[in-house]
Design an enzyme around this catalytic site. Sequence first.
Site, short mmCIF file in Angstrom:
data_model
loop_
_atom_site.label_atom_id
_atom_site.label_comp_id
_atom_site.label_asym_id
_atom_site.label_seq_id
_atom_site.Cartn_x
_atom_site.Cartn_y
_atom_site.Cartn_z
N CYS A 140 -3.68 -2.30 -4.40
CA CYS A 140 -2.73 -2.15 -5.51
C CYS A 140 -3.06 -3.06 -6.70
CB CYS A 140 -1.31 -2.40 -5.03
SG CYS A 140 -1.18 -3.74 -3.84
N HIS A 256 3.84 -5.23 -9.47
CA HIS A 256 2.89 -6.34 -9.50
C HIS A 256 2.58 -6.69 -10.96
CE1 HIS A 256 2.57 -5.87 -5.31
NE2 HIS A 256 1.32 -5.48 -5.17
N1 NAP Z 1 3.02 -1.32 -0.27
C1 NAP Z 1 2.06 -1.28 -1.17
O1 NAP Z 1 2.25 -1.63 -2.37
C2 NAP Z 1 0.70 -0.79 -0.81
C3 NAP Z 1 -0.21 -0.55 -1.82
C4 NAP Z 1 -1.48 -0.10 -1.49
C5 NAP Z 1 -1.80 0.09 -0.17
N2 NAP Z 1 -0.89 -0.17 0.81
C6 NAP Z 1 -1.30 0.04 2.20
O2 NAP Z 1 -0.60 1.14 2.75
C7 NAP Z 1 -0.32 0.90 4.12
C8 NAP Z 1 1.18 1.08 4.38
O3 NAP Z 1 1.91 0.24 3.52
P1 NAP Z 1 3.50 0.34 3.42
O4 NAP Z 1 3.88 -0.65 2.40
O5 NAP Z 1 3.95 1.75 3.27
O6 NAP Z 1 3.95 -0.19 4.89
P2 NAP Z 1 5.32 0.07 5.68
O7 NAP Z 1 6.44 0.28 4.75
O8 NAP Z 1 5.41 -1.05 6.65
O9 NAP Z 1 5.05 1.44 6.48
C9 NAP Z 1 4.12 1.53 7.52
C10 NAP Z 1 4.04 2.95 8.01
O10 NAP Z 1 3.03 3.02 9.01
C11 NAP Z 1 3.58 3.63 10.18
N3 NAP Z 1 2.98 3.15 11.41
C12 NAP Z 1 2.99 1.90 11.90
N4 NAP Z 1 2.37 1.87 13.10
C13 NAP Z 1 1.98 3.13 13.37
C14 NAP Z 1 1.31 3.75 14.46
N5 NAP Z 1 0.95 3.06 15.54
N6 NAP Z 1 1.05 5.08 14.38
C15 NAP Z 1 1.44 5.80 13.31
N7 NAP Z 1 2.10 5.27 12.25
C16 NAP Z 1 2.36 3.95 12.29
C17 NAP Z 1 5.05 3.24 10.13
O11 NAP Z 1 5.77 4.10 10.99
P3 NAP Z 1 7.08 3.60 11.79
O12 NAP Z 1 8.20 3.77 10.83
O13 NAP Z 1 7.11 4.53 12.94
O14 NAP Z 1 6.85 2.17 12.17
C18 NAP Z 1 5.34 3.45 8.65
O15 NAP Z 1 5.50 4.82 8.39
C19 NAP Z 1 -0.87 -0.49 4.43
O16 NAP Z 1 -2.16 -0.37 4.97
C20 NAP Z 1 -0.93 -1.15 3.09
O17 NAP Z 1 -1.92 -2.15 3.01
C21 NAP Z 1 0.35 -0.58 0.52
#
Ligand code: NAP
Length: 356
Positions: A140, A256
Amino acid sequence: MIQRKAEGTEEMRTYTVAILGATGLVGGKLIALLEERNFPVQRLLPLASRRTAGETILFKGQPITVLEATPEIFQGVDIVLASAGGNISEVLVPEAVKRGAVVIDNTSQFRLVEGVPLVVAGVNDSDLQNHRGIIANPNCSTMQLMPILKALDALAGIERVIVSTYQSASGAGKEAIDELCASAGELVATQFKAIPQSKNFSRPLAFNVIPQIDVFMEDGYTKEEFKVYAESRKILHRPDLKISCTAVRVPVLVGHSEAVNIDFKRPVSPEEVAACLGNLPDVIVANSPADFHTPQETAETDPVYVSRIRQDSSNPECGIALWIVADNLRIGAALNAVRLAEVLHQQNLVSVPQHV
Ligand SMILES: NC(=O)c1ccc[n+]([C@@H]2O[C@H](COP(=O)([O-])OP(=O)(O)OC[C@H]3O[C@@H](n4cnc5c(N)ncnc54)[C@H](OP(=O)(O)O)[C@@H]3O)[C@@H](O)[C@H]2O)c1
Protein backbone atom coordinates in the site's frame (compact mmCIF):
# COMPACT_ATOMS: atom_id res chain seq x y z
CA MET A 1 -18.00 -17.39 -20.44
CA ILE A 2 -18.93 -15.30 -23.53
CA GLN A 3 -22.19 -13.38 -23.25
CA ARG A 4 -23.91 -11.86 -26.28
CA LYS A 5 -25.03 -8.29 -25.56
CA ALA A 6 -28.78 -8.01 -26.04
CA GLU A 7 -28.70 -4.91 -28.23
CA GLY A 8 -26.00 -5.82 -30.72
CA THR A 9 -23.44 -8.24 -32.00
CA GLU A 10 -20.59 -7.27 -29.69
CA GLU A 11 -19.59 -10.11 -27.39
CA MET A 12 -18.45 -9.63 -23.84
CA ARG A 13 -16.63 -12.14 -21.74
CA THR A 14 -17.88 -12.54 -18.18
CA TYR A 15 -15.98 -14.24 -15.39
CA THR A 16 -16.21 -16.44 -12.36
CA VAL A 17 -14.33 -14.36 -9.80
CA ALA A 18 -13.13 -15.73 -6.45
CA ILE A 19 -12.28 -13.37 -3.58
CA LEU A 20 -9.77 -15.10 -1.32
CA GLY A 21 -10.08 -13.30 2.04
CA ALA A 22 -13.62 -12.05 1.30
CA THR A 23 -14.43 -11.32 4.95
CA GLY A 24 -11.37 -9.09 5.48
CA LEU A 25 -10.93 -5.33 5.08
CA VAL A 26 -9.38 -5.58 1.61
CA GLY A 27 -11.74 -8.41 0.58
CA GLY A 28 -14.77 -6.27 1.49
CA LYS A 29 -13.46 -3.40 -0.62
CA LEU A 30 -12.75 -5.76 -3.53
CA ILE A 31 -16.35 -6.94 -3.53
CA ALA A 32 -17.68 -3.39 -3.26
CA LEU A 33 -15.45 -2.17 -6.11
CA LEU A 34 -16.35 -5.04 -8.46
CA GLU A 35 -19.96 -3.97 -7.99
CA GLU A 36 -19.29 -0.22 -8.11
CA ARG A 37 -17.21 -0.46 -11.31
CA ASN A 38 -19.54 -2.99 -12.89
CA PHE A 39 -16.81 -5.53 -13.60
CA PRO A 40 -18.26 -8.34 -15.74
CA VAL A 41 -18.73 -10.89 -12.96
CA GLN A 42 -20.77 -13.88 -14.02
CA ARG A 43 -20.40 -15.61 -10.64
CA LEU A 44 -18.79 -14.40 -7.41
CA LEU A 45 -17.15 -16.89 -5.04
CA PRO A 46 -16.36 -15.37 -1.62
CA LEU A 47 -13.72 -17.46 0.16
CA ALA A 48 -12.33 -17.27 3.70
CA SER A 49 -11.16 -19.56 6.48
CA ARG A 50 -13.22 -22.32 8.06
CA ARG A 51 -13.99 -19.81 10.87
CA THR A 52 -16.25 -17.64 8.73
CA ALA A 53 -17.35 -20.12 6.06
CA GLY A 54 -21.15 -20.14 6.05
CA GLU A 55 -21.49 -16.40 6.70
CA THR A 56 -23.04 -14.35 3.90
CA ILE A 57 -21.84 -11.27 2.06
CA LEU A 58 -23.93 -9.04 -0.21
CA PHE A 59 -23.11 -8.61 -3.89
CA LYS A 60 -25.45 -6.60 -6.11
CA GLY A 61 -28.10 -6.90 -3.42
CA GLN A 62 -27.89 -10.70 -3.33
CA PRO A 63 -26.65 -12.65 -0.29
CA ILE A 64 -23.83 -15.06 -1.20
CA THR A 65 -22.49 -17.70 1.16
CA VAL A 66 -18.81 -17.53 2.08
CA LEU A 67 -17.05 -20.83 1.37
CA GLU A 68 -13.92 -22.30 2.91
CA ALA A 69 -10.88 -21.74 0.72
CA THR A 70 -9.50 -25.10 -0.46
CA PRO A 71 -7.41 -25.99 -3.54
CA GLU A 72 -10.36 -27.75 -5.22
CA ILE A 73 -12.65 -24.73 -4.93
CA PHE A 74 -10.68 -22.94 -7.70
CA GLN A 75 -11.82 -25.40 -10.38
CA GLY A 76 -13.69 -23.37 -13.01
CA VAL A 77 -12.61 -19.99 -11.56
CA ASP A 78 -11.30 -17.44 -14.10
CA ILE A 79 -9.93 -14.71 -11.80
CA VAL A 80 -8.85 -14.83 -8.16
CA LEU A 81 -8.39 -11.61 -6.19
CA ALA A 82 -6.36 -12.77 -3.20
CA SER A 83 -6.03 -10.95 0.14
CA ALA A 84 -5.86 -13.57 2.88
CA GLY A 85 -2.21 -13.12 3.88
CA GLY A 86 1.11 -14.28 2.45
CA ASN A 87 1.09 -17.75 4.02
CA ILE A 88 -2.34 -18.49 2.53
CA SER A 89 -1.31 -17.17 -0.89
CA GLU A 90 1.86 -19.25 -0.79
CA VAL A 91 -0.24 -22.42 -0.63
CA LEU A 92 -3.44 -21.54 -2.50
CA VAL A 93 -2.31 -19.23 -5.31
CA PRO A 94 -0.31 -21.94 -7.15
CA GLU A 95 -3.30 -24.29 -6.72
CA ALA A 96 -5.59 -21.73 -8.35
CA VAL A 97 -3.17 -21.12 -11.25
CA LYS A 98 -2.78 -24.90 -11.73
CA ARG A 99 -6.56 -25.02 -12.27
CA GLY A 100 -6.47 -22.24 -14.88
CA ALA A 101 -7.24 -19.13 -12.83
CA VAL A 102 -5.38 -15.85 -13.18
CA VAL A 103 -4.55 -14.52 -9.71
CA ILE A 104 -4.08 -10.90 -8.68
CA ASP A 105 -2.39 -11.24 -5.31
CA ASN A 106 -2.49 -8.47 -2.69
CA THR A 107 0.05 -10.10 -0.39
CA SER A 108 3.82 -9.71 -0.50
CA GLN A 109 4.32 -13.41 -1.31
CA PHE A 110 5.17 -13.16 -5.01
CA ARG A 111 5.93 -9.44 -5.51
CA LEU A 112 9.67 -9.76 -5.95
CA VAL A 113 9.68 -13.15 -7.71
CA GLU A 114 11.31 -12.84 -11.12
CA GLY A 115 8.78 -13.26 -13.90
CA VAL A 116 5.85 -12.17 -11.71
CA PRO A 117 4.60 -8.77 -12.89
CA LEU A 118 4.29 -6.23 -10.05
CA VAL A 119 1.95 -3.65 -11.47
CA VAL A 120 0.34 -0.33 -10.60
CA ALA A 121 -2.47 0.37 -13.06
CA GLY A 122 -1.59 3.33 -15.25
CA VAL A 123 2.08 3.14 -14.31
CA ASN A 124 3.49 -0.10 -15.76
CA ASP A 125 0.52 -1.88 -17.38
CA SER A 126 2.72 -3.27 -20.15
CA ASP A 127 4.36 -5.59 -17.59
CA LEU A 128 1.08 -7.55 -17.57
CA GLN A 129 1.66 -8.79 -21.11
CA ASN A 130 3.81 -11.81 -20.25
CA HIS A 131 2.16 -12.87 -17.01
CA ARG A 132 2.21 -16.56 -16.19
CA GLY A 133 -0.91 -16.67 -14.06
CA ILE A 134 0.17 -14.60 -11.05
CA ILE A 135 0.11 -10.81 -10.97
CA ALA A 136 1.28 -9.08 -7.79
CA ASN A 137 -0.37 -5.99 -6.32
CA PRO A 138 2.22 -3.74 -4.64
CA ASN A 139 2.38 -2.82 -0.98
CA CYS A 140 0.00 0.00 0.00
CA SER A 141 2.73 2.54 0.77
CA THR A 142 4.56 1.77 -2.48
CA MET A 143 1.33 2.01 -4.46
CA GLN A 144 0.42 5.65 -3.76
CA LEU A 145 4.01 6.76 -4.46
CA MET A 146 4.29 5.16 -7.87
CA PRO A 147 2.20 7.44 -10.12
CA ILE A 148 3.96 10.42 -8.53
CA LEU A 149 7.52 9.09 -8.88
CA LYS A 150 6.86 7.80 -12.41
CA ALA A 151 5.69 11.23 -13.60
CA LEU A 152 8.45 13.13 -11.80
CA ASP A 153 11.15 10.77 -13.07
CA ALA A 154 9.95 11.51 -16.60
CA LEU A 155 9.92 15.24 -15.81
CA ALA A 156 13.43 15.71 -14.47
CA GLY A 157 15.10 12.37 -13.69
CA ILE A 158 14.97 11.27 -10.06
CA GLU A 159 18.31 10.95 -8.29
CA ARG A 160 17.23 10.02 -4.75
CA VAL A 161 14.03 9.62 -2.70
CA ILE A 162 13.53 9.73 1.08
CA VAL A 163 10.07 8.59 2.24
CA SER A 164 8.64 8.71 5.77
CA THR A 165 5.29 6.99 6.04
CA TYR A 166 2.45 7.56 8.50
CA GLN A 167 0.41 4.38 8.04
CA SER A 168 -3.08 3.77 9.41
CA ALA A 169 -4.16 0.85 11.56
CA SER A 170 -6.34 -0.58 8.79
CA GLY A 171 -3.13 -1.51 6.97
CA ALA A 172 -2.80 -4.28 9.55
CA GLY A 173 -6.30 -5.73 8.99
CA LYS A 174 -9.67 -5.80 10.67
CA GLU A 175 -8.44 -7.00 14.09
CA ALA A 176 -6.00 -4.08 14.27
CA ILE A 177 -8.81 -1.56 13.74
CA ASP A 178 -10.93 -3.22 16.43
CA GLU A 179 -7.98 -3.18 18.82
CA LEU A 180 -7.20 0.50 18.20
CA CYS A 181 -10.81 1.55 18.82
CA ALA A 182 -11.19 -0.59 21.95
CA SER A 183 -7.87 0.44 23.50
CA ALA A 184 -8.45 4.15 22.77
CA GLY A 185 -11.77 3.86 24.60
CA GLU A 186 -10.16 2.00 27.48
CA LEU A 187 -7.38 4.58 27.84
CA VAL A 188 -9.85 7.45 27.99
CA ALA A 189 -12.09 5.56 30.42
CA THR A 190 -9.17 4.90 32.82
CA GLN A 191 -7.77 8.42 32.34
CA PHE A 192 -4.64 6.86 30.78
CA LYS A 193 -3.85 4.83 33.93
CA ALA A 194 -4.22 1.36 32.34
CA ILE A 195 -2.35 0.93 29.05
CA PRO A 196 -3.87 -2.07 27.26
CA GLN A 197 -1.47 -4.65 25.78
CA SER A 198 -1.41 -4.95 21.99
CA LYS A 199 -1.97 -8.18 20.07
CA ASN A 200 -1.49 -6.61 16.64
CA PHE A 201 1.45 -4.23 17.11
CA SER A 202 4.76 -4.36 18.94
CA ARG A 203 3.58 -1.50 21.22
CA PRO A 204 0.11 -0.13 22.02
CA LEU A 205 -0.99 2.10 19.11
CA ALA A 206 -3.70 4.27 20.70
CA PHE A 207 -2.34 7.80 21.37
CA ASN A 208 1.07 6.59 20.19
CA VAL A 209 3.19 6.11 17.03
CA ILE A 210 5.23 2.97 16.30
CA PRO A 211 8.32 3.06 14.08
CA GLN A 212 7.95 -0.61 13.18
CA ILE A 213 5.79 -2.17 10.47
CA ASP A 214 6.46 -5.85 9.76
CA VAL A 215 9.61 -7.56 11.09
CA PHE A 216 13.11 -6.14 11.42
CA MET A 217 15.74 -7.22 8.92
CA GLU A 218 19.49 -7.69 9.47
CA ASP A 219 20.36 -4.19 8.24
CA GLY A 220 18.02 -2.50 10.76
CA TYR A 221 15.30 -1.61 8.24
CA THR A 222 11.87 -3.21 8.64
CA LYS A 223 10.43 -5.45 5.95
CA GLU A 224 7.80 -2.80 5.17
CA GLU A 225 10.58 -0.29 4.50
CA PHE A 226 12.38 -2.82 2.33
CA LYS A 227 9.15 -3.37 0.34
CA VAL A 228 8.99 0.33 -0.58
CA TYR A 229 12.66 0.21 -1.63
CA ALA A 230 12.57 -2.99 -3.68
CA GLU A 231 9.05 -2.72 -5.12
CA SER A 232 9.62 0.87 -6.31
CA ARG A 233 12.74 -0.18 -8.20
CA LYS A 234 10.90 -3.08 -9.86
CA ILE A 235 7.77 -1.12 -10.83
CA LEU A 236 9.64 1.91 -12.16
CA HIS A 237 12.23 -0.26 -13.95
CA ARG A 238 14.86 1.74 -12.05
CA PRO A 239 17.13 -0.86 -10.38
CA ASP A 240 19.57 2.01 -9.71
CA LEU A 241 17.02 4.19 -7.85
CA LYS A 242 18.33 5.50 -4.53
CA ILE A 243 15.40 5.26 -2.16
CA SER A 244 15.15 4.98 1.63
CA CYS A 245 12.00 4.58 3.71
CA THR A 246 11.05 4.92 7.38
CA ALA A 247 7.64 3.33 7.92
CA VAL A 248 5.62 4.37 10.96
CA ARG A 249 2.25 3.11 12.20
CA VAL A 250 -0.02 5.91 13.46
CA PRO A 251 -3.40 5.77 15.25
CA VAL A 252 -5.41 6.67 12.16
CA LEU A 253 -8.21 4.34 11.03
CA VAL A 254 -7.91 4.55 7.23
CA GLY A 255 -5.47 6.37 4.93
CA HIS A 256 -1.70 6.37 4.65
CA SER A 257 0.31 9.60 4.51
CA GLU A 258 3.86 10.06 3.26
CA ALA A 259 6.38 12.88 3.63
CA VAL A 260 8.62 12.58 0.58
CA ASN A 261 11.86 14.35 -0.35
CA ILE A 262 13.03 13.95 -3.94
CA ASP A 263 16.38 14.96 -5.43
CA PHE A 264 16.34 15.52 -9.20
CA LYS A 265 19.06 15.48 -11.86
CA ARG A 266 18.25 19.08 -12.83
CA PRO A 267 16.82 22.14 -11.08
CA VAL A 268 13.04 21.87 -10.64
CA SER A 269 10.56 24.34 -9.18
CA PRO A 270 7.52 23.53 -7.01
CA GLU A 271 5.34 25.11 -9.74
CA GLU A 272 6.75 22.74 -12.36
CA VAL A 273 6.11 19.74 -10.09
CA ALA A 274 2.56 20.89 -9.29
CA ALA A 275 1.79 21.37 -12.99
CA CYS A 276 3.20 17.95 -13.87
CA LEU A 277 1.29 16.11 -11.14
CA GLY A 278 -1.87 18.13 -11.76
CA ASN A 279 -2.02 16.61 -15.25
CA LEU A 280 -2.19 13.05 -13.95
CA PRO A 281 -5.52 11.23 -13.85
CA ASP A 282 -6.65 10.36 -10.32
CA VAL A 283 -4.15 12.73 -8.67
CA ILE A 284 -5.39 15.83 -6.84
CA VAL A 285 -2.88 18.61 -6.21
CA ALA A 286 -3.56 21.25 -3.55
CA ASN A 287 -3.56 24.88 -4.70
CA SER A 288 -1.93 26.37 -1.61
CA PRO A 289 0.05 25.18 1.46
CA ALA A 290 -2.96 25.49 3.76
CA ASP A 291 -5.01 23.27 1.43
CA PHE A 292 -3.08 20.17 2.58
CA HIS A 293 -4.91 16.83 2.79
CA THR A 294 -5.34 14.51 5.77
CA PRO A 295 -6.30 10.82 5.80
CA GLN A 296 -9.53 11.55 7.64
CA GLU A 297 -10.93 13.68 4.81
CA THR A 298 -9.63 11.52 1.96
CA ALA A 299 -10.65 8.05 3.20
CA GLU A 300 -13.22 6.25 1.03
CA THR A 301 -12.10 8.14 -2.08
CA ASP A 302 -10.02 7.03 -5.05
CA PRO A 303 -7.45 9.75 -5.84
CA VAL A 304 -3.89 10.16 -4.62
CA TYR A 305 -3.68 13.59 -2.93
CA VAL A 306 -0.51 15.73 -3.15
CA SER A 307 0.09 18.90 -1.13
CA ARG A 308 2.83 20.89 0.66
CA ILE A 309 4.91 20.94 -2.55
CA ARG A 310 7.97 23.05 -1.77
CA GLN A 311 11.64 23.45 -2.54
CA ASP A 312 13.67 21.17 -0.26
CA SER A 313 15.74 23.49 1.94
CA SER A 314 18.55 20.91 2.10
CA ASN A 315 18.82 20.86 -1.71
CA PRO A 316 17.34 24.21 -2.79
CA GLU A 317 17.95 23.87 -6.54
CA CYS A 318 17.26 20.25 -7.35
CA GLY A 319 15.23 19.06 -4.35
CA ILE A 320 11.47 18.99 -3.76
CA ALA A 321 9.53 18.06 -0.61
CA LEU A 322 5.87 17.02 -0.71
CA TRP A 323 3.07 15.30 1.22
CA ILE A 324 1.07 12.42 -0.26
CA VAL A 325 -2.14 10.92 1.16
CA ALA A 326 -4.33 8.08 -0.14
CA ASP A 327 -6.86 5.52 1.07
CA ASN A 328 -4.75 2.40 1.71
CA LEU A 329 -7.69 0.02 1.35
CA ARG A 330 -8.87 1.45 -1.97
CA ILE A 331 -5.96 2.85 -4.03
CA GLY A 332 -3.44 1.05 -1.79
CA ALA A 333 -4.98 -2.38 -2.34
CA ALA A 334 -8.44 -3.21 -3.70
CA LEU A 335 -8.84 -0.49 -6.32
CA ASN A 336 -5.56 -1.32 -8.00
CA ALA A 337 -6.44 -5.03 -8.02
CA VAL A 338 -9.78 -4.33 -9.70
CA ARG A 339 -8.16 -1.91 -12.16
CA LEU A 340 -5.66 -4.63 -13.08
CA ALA A 341 -8.51 -7.08 -13.62
CA GLU A 342 -10.11 -4.49 -15.92
CA VAL A 343 -6.89 -4.15 -17.95
CA LEU A 344 -6.56 -7.95 -18.20
CA HIS A 345 -10.17 -8.11 -19.40
CA GLN A 346 -9.76 -5.28 -21.94
CA GLN A 347 -6.52 -6.75 -23.31
CA ASN A 348 -7.83 -10.31 -23.41
CA LEU A 349 -5.22 -11.48 -20.91
CA VAL A 350 -7.46 -13.50 -18.59
CA SER A 351 -5.88 -16.88 -19.27
CA VAL A 352 -2.94 -18.87 -17.98
CA PRO A 353 -0.43 -19.73 -20.72
CA GLN A 354 -0.31 -23.49 -21.58
CA HIS A 355 3.35 -24.00 -20.68
CA VAL A 356 2.95 -22.92 -17.01
N1 NAP B 1 -5.12 -3.57 4.72
C1 NAP B 1 -4.38 -3.00 3.78
O1 NAP B 1 -4.29 -1.75 3.67
C2 NAP B 1 -3.63 -3.83 2.80
C3 NAP B 1 -3.05 -3.22 1.71
C4 NAP B 1 -2.34 -3.98 0.80
C5 NAP B 1 -2.23 -5.33 0.99
N2 NAP B 1 -2.80 -5.92 2.08
C6 NAP B 1 -2.64 -7.37 2.25
O2 NAP B 1 -3.89 -8.02 2.06
C7 NAP B 1 -3.99 -9.13 2.93
C8 NAP B 1 -5.28 -9.03 3.75
O3 NAP B 1 -5.31 -7.81 4.44
P1 NAP B 1 -6.61 -7.33 5.23
O4 NAP B 1 -6.27 -6.01 5.76
O5 NAP B 1 -7.84 -7.49 4.40
O6 NAP B 1 -6.67 -8.41 6.44
P2 NAP B 1 -7.91 -8.86 7.34
O7 NAP B 1 -8.90 -7.77 7.46
O8 NAP B 1 -7.30 -9.40 8.59
O9 NAP B 1 -8.57 -10.06 6.51
C9 NAP B 1 -7.92 -11.28 6.33
C10 NAP B 1 -8.75 -12.18 5.44
O10 NAP B 1 -8.02 -13.39 5.21
C11 NAP B 1 -8.87 -14.49 5.54
N3 NAP B 1 -8.12 -15.65 6.03
C12 NAP B 1 -7.35 -15.72 7.14
N4 NAP B 1 -6.88 -16.98 7.28
C13 NAP B 1 -7.36 -17.70 6.25
C14 NAP B 1 -7.26 -19.06 5.85
N5 NAP B 1 -6.56 -19.94 6.57
N6 NAP B 1 -7.87 -19.45 4.72
C15 NAP B 1 -8.60 -18.57 3.99
N7 NAP B 1 -8.76 -17.27 4.33
C16 NAP B 1 -8.15 -16.84 5.45
C17 NAP B 1 -9.77 -13.95 6.65
O11 NAP B 1 -10.88 -14.81 6.76
P3 NAP B 1 -11.62 -15.06 8.18
O12 NAP B 1 -12.58 -13.93 8.32
O13 NAP B 1 -12.24 -16.38 7.97
O14 NAP B 1 -10.55 -15.05 9.24
C18 NAP B 1 -10.09 -12.58 6.07
O15 NAP B 1 -11.07 -12.71 5.07
C19 NAP B 1 -2.70 -9.14 3.75
O16 NAP B 1 -1.77 -10.01 3.14
C20 NAP B 1 -2.21 -7.73 3.67
O17 NAP B 1 -0.81 -7.62 3.80
C21 NAP B 1 -3.51 -5.21 2.97
